[in-house]
Motif scaffolding. Structure first.
Motif, PDB file in Angstrom:
ATOM      1  N   THR A   1       0.833  -1.212   0.000  1.00  0.00           N
ATOM      2  CA  THR A   1       0.000   0.000   0.000  1.00  0.00           C
ATOM      3  C   THR A   1       0.863   1.256   0.000  1.00  0.00           C
ATOM      4  OG1 THR A   1      -1.769  -1.167   1.174  1.00  0.00           O
ATOM      5  CG2 THR A   1      -1.816   1.249   1.228  1.00  0.00           C
ATOM      6  N   GLY A   2       1.907   1.250   0.837  1.00  0.00           N
ATOM      7  CA  GLY A   2       2.807   2.402   0.862  1.00  0.00           C
ATOM      8  C   GLY A   2       3.525   2.599  -0.456  1.00  0.00           C
ATOM      9  N   GLY A   3       3.973   1.497  -1.070  1.00  0.00           N
ATOM     10  CA  GLY A   3       4.643   1.606  -2.368  1.00  0.00           C
ATOM     11  C   GLY A   3       3.721   2.098  -3.456  1.00  0.00           C
ATOM     12  N   VAL A   4       2.484   1.574  -3.492  1.00  0.00           N
ATOM     13  CA  VAL A   4       1.515   2.019  -4.499  1.00  0.00           C
ATOM     14  C   VAL A   4       1.189   3.498  -4.300  1.00  0.00           C
ATOM     15  CG1 VAL A   4      -0.867   1.741  -5.284  1.00  0.00           C
ATOM     16  CG2 VAL A   4       0.539  -0.278  -4.858  1.00  0.00           C
ATOM     17  N   PHE A   5       1.084   3.930  -3.044  1.00  0.00           N
ATOM     18  CA  PHE A   5       0.792   5.337  -2.753  1.00  0.00           C
ATOM     19  C   PHE A   5       1.905   6.230  -3.305  1.00  0.00           C
ATOM     20  CE2 PHE A   5       0.651   9.162  -0.161  1.00  0.00           C
ATOM     21  CZ  PHE A   5      -0.712   9.440  -0.124  1.00  0.00           C
ATOM     22  N   MET A   6       3.178   5.862  -3.063  1.00  0.00           N
ATOM     23  CA  MET A   6       4.302   6.664  -3.568  1.00  0.00           C
ATOM     24  C   MET A   6       4.349   6.645  -5.095  1.00  0.00           C
ATOM     25  SD  MET A   6       7.410   5.987  -0.857  1.00  0.00           S
ATOM     26  CE  MET A   6       7.218   4.210  -0.741  1.00  0.00           C
ATOM     27  N   ALA A   7       4.086   5.474  -5.697  1.00  0.00           N
ATOM     28  CA  ALA A   7       4.069   5.396  -7.161  1.00  0.00           C
ATOM     29  C   ALA A   7       2.955   6.262  -7.728  1.00  0.00           C
ATOM     30  CB  ALA A   7       3.886   3.946  -7.595  1.00  0.00           C
ATOM     31  N   GLY A   8       1.809   6.289  -7.038  1.00  0.00           N
ATOM     32  CA  GLY A   8       0.701   7.123  -7.492  1.00  0.00           C
ATOM     33  C   GLY A   8       1.040   8.600  -7.491  1.00  0.00           C
ATOM     34  N   ILE A   9       1.771   9.043  -6.452  1.00  0.00           N
ATOM     35  CA  ILE A   9       2.186  10.453  -6.385  1.00  0.00           C
ATOM     36  C   ILE A   9       3.103  10.788  -7.567  1.00  0.00           C
ATOM     37  CG2 ILE A   9       3.524  12.125  -5.053  1.00  0.00           C
ATOM     38  CD1 ILE A   9       2.522  10.751  -2.515  1.00  0.00           C
ATOM     39  N   ILE A  10       4.055   9.909  -7.856  1.00  0.00           N
ATOM     40  CA  ILE A  10       5.007  10.156  -8.957  1.00  0.00           C
ATOM     41  C   ILE A  10       4.273  10.244 -10.287  1.00  0.00           C
ATOM     42  CG2 ILE A  10       6.956   9.196 -10.227  1.00  0.00           C
ATOM     43  CD1 ILE A  10       7.866   7.901  -7.575  1.00  0.00           C
ATOM     44  N   VAL A  11       3.398   9.261 -10.562  1.00  0.00           N
ATOM     45  CA  VAL A  11       2.697   9.233 -11.852  1.00  0.00           C
ATOM     46  C   VAL A  11       1.738  10.413 -11.964  1.00  0.00           C
ATOM     47  CG1 VAL A  11       1.146   7.888 -13.325  1.00  0.00           C
ATOM     48  CG2 VAL A  11       2.941   6.733 -12.028  1.00  0.00           C
ATOM     49  N   THR A  12       1.073  10.787 -10.853  1.00  0.00           N
ATOM     50  CA  THR A  12       0.150  11.930 -10.888  1.00  0.00           C
ATOM     51  C   THR A  12       0.892  13.224 -11.221  1.00  0.00           C
ATOM     52  OG1 THR A  12      -1.304  10.871  -9.268  1.00  0.00           O
ATOM     53  CG2 THR A  12      -1.535  13.248  -9.550  1.00  0.00           C
ATOM     54  N   VAL A  13       2.043  13.439 -10.583  1.00  0.00           N
ATOM     55  CA  VAL A  13       2.826  14.649 -10.857  1.00  0.00           C
ATOM     56  C   VAL A  13       3.281  14.685 -12.320  1.00  0.00           C
ATOM     57  CG1 VAL A  13       4.982  15.847 -10.321  1.00  0.00           C
ATOM     58  CG2 VAL A  13       3.582  14.915  -8.467  1.00  0.00           C
ATOM     59  N   LEU A  14       3.778  13.555 -12.836  1.00  0.00           N
ATOM     60  CA  LEU A  14       4.216  13.505 -14.234  1.00  0.00           C
ATOM     61  C   LEU A  14       3.051  13.754 -15.183  1.00  0.00           C
ATOM     62  CD1 LEU A  14       6.670  10.450 -14.155  1.00  0.00           C
ATOM     63  CD2 LEU A  14       7.273  12.865 -14.323  1.00  0.00           C
ATOM     64  N   SER A  15       1.862  13.209 -14.870  1.00  0.00           N
ATOM     65  CA  SER A  15       0.697  13.393 -15.735  1.00  0.00           C
ATOM     66  C   SER A  15       0.233  14.841 -15.737  1.00  0.00           C
ATOM     67  CB  SER A  15      -0.443  12.467 -15.290  1.00  0.00           C
ATOM     68  OG  SER A  15      -0.058  11.110 -15.379  1.00  0.00           O
ATOM     69  N   LEU A  16       0.293  15.505 -14.575  1.00  0.00           N
ATOM     70  CA  LEU A  16      -0.115  16.907 -14.492  1.00  0.00           C
ATOM     71  C   LEU A  16       0.887  17.835 -15.181  1.00  0.00           C
ATOM     72  CD1 LEU A  16      -1.381  17.061 -10.792  1.00  0.00           C
ATOM     73  CD2 LEU A  16      -2.777  17.120 -12.869  1.00  0.00           C
ATOM     74  N   MET A  17       2.137  17.403 -15.310  1.00  0.00           N
ATOM     75  CA  MET A  17       3.154  18.226 -15.972  1.00  0.00           C
ATOM     76  C   MET A  17       3.006  18.217 -17.486  1.00  0.00           C
ATOM     77  SD  MET A  17       6.523  17.257 -13.693  1.00  0.00           S
ATOM     78  CE  MET A  17       7.616  18.283 -14.683  1.00  0.00           C
ATOM     79  N   GLY A  18       2.154  17.323 -18.007  1.00  0.00           N
ATOM     80  CA  GLY A  18       1.911  17.298 -19.446  1.00  0.00           C
ATOM     81  C   GLY A  18       3.148  16.909 -20.231  1.00  0.00           C
ATOM     82  N   VAL A  19       3.587  17.793 -21.154  1.00  0.00           N
ATOM     83  CA  VAL A  19       4.713  17.495 -22.045  1.00  0.00           C
ATOM     84  C   VAL A  19       5.983  17.281 -21.246  1.00  0.00           C
ATOM     85  CG1 VAL A  19       6.130  18.389 -23.923  1.00  0.00           C
ATOM     86  CG2 VAL A  19       3.661  18.752 -23.951  1.00  0.00           C
ATOM     87  N   TRP A  20       6.232  18.147 -20.223  1.00  0.00           N
ATOM     88  CA  TRP A  20       7.448  18.006 -19.434  1.00  0.00           C
ATOM     89  C   TRP A  20       7.454  16.684 -18.656  1.00  0.00           C
ATOM     90  CZ3 TRP A  20      11.657  20.483 -20.348  1.00  0.00           C
ATOM     91  CH2 TRP A  20      11.607  21.754 -20.927  1.00  0.00           C
ATOM     92  N   GLY A  21       6.291  16.275 -18.212  1.00  0.00           N
ATOM     93  CA  GLY A  21       6.210  14.993 -17.542  1.00  0.00           C
ATOM     94  C   GLY A  21       6.544  13.853 -18.470  1.00  0.00           C
ATOM     95  N   ALA A  22       6.079  13.949 -19.726  1.00  0.00           N
ATOM     96  CA  ALA A  22       6.401  12.910 -20.715  1.00  0.00           C
ATOM     97  C   ALA A  22       7.898  12.903 -21.017  1.00  0.00           C
ATOM     98  CB  ALA A  22       5.594  13.147 -21.988  1.00  0.00           C
ATOM     99  N   VAL A  23       8.531  14.112 -21.049  1.00  0.00           N
ATOM    100  CA  VAL A  23       9.971  14.183 -21.305  1.00  0.00           C
ATOM    101  C   VAL A  23      10.755  13.515 -20.184  1.00  0.00           C
ATOM    102  CG1 VAL A  23      11.930  15.774 -21.487  1.00  0.00           C
ATOM    103  CG2 VAL A  23       9.809  16.256 -22.729  1.00  0.00           C
ATOM    104  N   ILE A  24      10.382  13.807 -18.943  1.00  0.00           N
ATOM    105  CA  ILE A  24      11.065  13.188 -17.797  1.00  0.00           C
ATOM    106  C   ILE A  24      10.895  11.678 -17.825  1.00  0.00           C
ATOM    107  CG2 ILE A  24      11.087  13.036 -15.273  1.00  0.00           C
ATOM    108  CD1 ILE A  24      10.237  15.998 -15.232  1.00  0.00           C
TER     109      ILE A  24
END
Length: 577
Positions: free
Chosen positions: A132-155
């Protein structure tokens, strides 16, 4: 791949689609979150919650079923391959498992983490907490990258490129390319459609924003369509006029486009005008006294004008005459404006009473005609009353032997009509079974079967059996058989009798119960009255007492009265049962 998934899930609500995508292996929330944010345009917090729940949903089932099937060859090979990726888990146990799952890559998610938790014997509660803790941290990372749009895709692309090089030097180019394609397919954001943001109104003093938005086809979050929006403006004006605002109009429409969210926020400026009231209400013609009809219809003098109430009153006047046998009664409506008042006149031409020429029932195959006709209250030679026909329809449908029941009026000429009931018989036989598991070590099973038209007279016979078995030898077995006769001895009474048994063996005791019951009931109006007689025998053996052959007997007499207050038993919308 993303297009294929969305095609299959397009008919589902967006939050449910995100949940289901996140339950899938390989995709998990690293596929669900980008789809929720970039495709469905859901709020990030809503996407995060449904993706997190979906990703965690299969974990307990994986942990449980691996214990049962880990020796199966295909599962064994999968576990052997998975164990090679578990250096971090082997070294740091639960902490390593949490960090492993937190890396948002296609081979490091909750599915693989659950397999590693099994392989390295991490206890279930600790494994669930770590995953649960790992999924929560992975969710934060993917959410931030998705909200960054193009820059998130570049990273994400740079990280995947490094991983690709690593895999290439390990001579596993095919696996690296597969992971790269899957991840890019899930994180790629297509060009956003322009959608509607907020919808607000100014000048609407009498009708709130929420009510006006409800009647519009355009909704916050829906795709912007100018033609639909223009038709919504007409809908709003028509709705205002139906409420007595004859002069209402929209004098301005303002739209503000948000480039970042690709949404348009709309504001509509209204002028309501003066709201009309009901003036005089007159009833001309018909069978009823004017005062009697005025008491029953919803239109009242002095109240605000409401087109819905006016139309309903017209229908109710027609129905009142139909329940007297005048189904051909015609009701016309005249309205006259008098300043801010609107005078209403209902003119009634009752015509001639209509009698029942004949009653038929069509569609029967296994059920006897005389049995079905018992529930039909419309009789040949009597005045035709719609309420009796609808009540007959409800009674037939309530038997449970028909998939569809409706009636039509045929040969309506002069003062007589033929009433035809059309039925579609349901399958008389049915069976159902279920299996389950009860912690810590109990298997559950159930089986039911029945036949709803035993002798062509809607007689029923029902059989049920349920088993609960514990691995340490304890068990419970329950079963019974029941017979029901809907027209006992040709009367309006129903009769039923049954035999039930229960055997329960636990470590401390053994229990046996056998019961015989009979019931006779009669339906009167919306009430169903019944009397029940039940005879039971029980025997209890415990480890503290010597076994005995003595049974304890109990006799029960019970009287019941059940009321059906549903407005429509076939398609109920209110009431209780």
């Amino acid at each position: 791949m993303k297009e294929a998934i969305l095609q299959h899930l397009s008919s589902l609500p967006p939050p449910l689609s995100v949940f289901l995508i996140s339950t899938l292996p390989i995709f998990e929330l690293r596929g669900g979150i980008p789809v929720g944010i970039n495709v469905y345009h859901l709020p990030w917090w809503e996407t995060f919650i449904f993706a997190l729940l979906g990703n965690l949903f299969p974990v307990p089932f994986i942990l449980y079923f691996l214990r049962l099937f880990h020796r199966v060859p295909i599962v064994k090979r999968y576990l052997e391959r998975t164990k090679r990726r578990g250096e971090l888990v082997e070294k740091y146990e639960a902490l390593g498992l949490s960090l492993f799952v937190a890396i948002p890559l296609p081979v490091t998610g909750a599915w693989t983490g659950a397999a590693l938790a099994f392989l390295f014997n991490i206890r279930f509660p600790l494994a669930m907490l770590a995953i649960t803790g790992g999924v929560f941290m992975a969710g934060i990372i993917v959410t931030v990258l998705s909200l960054m749009g193009v820059w998130g895709a570049v990273i994400a692309g740079c990280a995947l490129f490094i991983l690709l090089l690593s895999w290439f030097f390990r001579k596993n180019l095919r696996g690296a390319i597969s992971i790269l394609l899957i991840f890019l397919a899930c994180t790629h954001a297509p060009p956003k459609e322009v959608r509607i943001g907020r919808i607000e109104f100014e000048g609407n003093k009498s009708i709130p924003d929420k009510e006006l938005v409800r009647i519009m086809r355009s909704k916050p979050g829906s795709v912007y369509d100018e033609w639909v929006l223009r038709s919504d403006i007409k809908r709003i004006i028509e709705y205002y006029r139906s409420k007595g605002f004859f002069d209402a109009r929209i004098i301005e429409r303002r739209g503000k486009f948000d480039e970042r969210s690709k949404k348009v926020n709309f504001t509509f400026v209204l002028v309501e005008g003066i709201r009309r009231r009901i003036g005089k209400v007159k009833i001309e013609g018909g069978l009823f006294d004017e005062r009697e009809i005025k008491e029953k219809i919803p239109v009242k003098e002095g109240e605000f004008y409401d087109a819905g109430k006016i139309g309903l009153s017209e229908y109710m006047i027609s129905e009142l005459h139909a329940e007297k046998g005048y189904i051909n009664a015609e009701v016309s409506l005249d309205m006259e404006e008098r300043g801010i008042m609107v005078d209403i006149t209902y003119r009634v031409k009752e015509g001639k009473p209509v009698y029942v020429r004949d009653v038929r029932i069509e569609g029967l195959s296994r059920i006897k005609k005389e049995t079905a006709m018992r529930d039909i209250e419309v009789k040949k030679g009597s005045l035709f009353l719609p309420s009796l026909a609808y009540h007959s329809q409800e009674k037939l449908y309530g038997r449970g032997a028909f998939a569809d029941v409706h009636f039509t009026l045929e040969d309506l000429t002069g003062d007589s009509v033929t009433v035809v009931f059309h039925v579609k018989e349901a399958k008389p036989g049915w069976a159902a079974f279920g299996v389950g598991y009860e912690t810590p070590d109990r298997l559950l099973g159930s089986f039911e079967t029945g036949y709803l038209n035993l002798f062509g007279g809607l007689q029923r016979i029902l059989f049920n059996l349920s088993l609960s078995y514990a691995f340490r030898g304890e068990h419970r077995l329950e079963g019974g058989i029941r017979y029901e006769e809907p027209f006992f001895l040709g009367t309006g009474f129903s009769f039923g009798c049954g035999i039930t048994g229960k055997l329960e063996k636990e470590e401390e005791y053994a229990l046996r119960i056998f019961s015989l019951d009979s019931e006779i009931s009669r339906k009167i109006g919306n009430w169903n009255f019944s009397g029940i007689v039940k005879i039971s025998q029980a025997k209890l053996d415990t480890i503290l007492e010597a076994p005995s052959d003595t049974f304890l007997r109990t006799n029960t007499i019970e009287f019941q009265g059940l009321r059906d207050a549903r407005d429509n038993p076939i398609y109920p919308s209110s009431g209780y049962y």
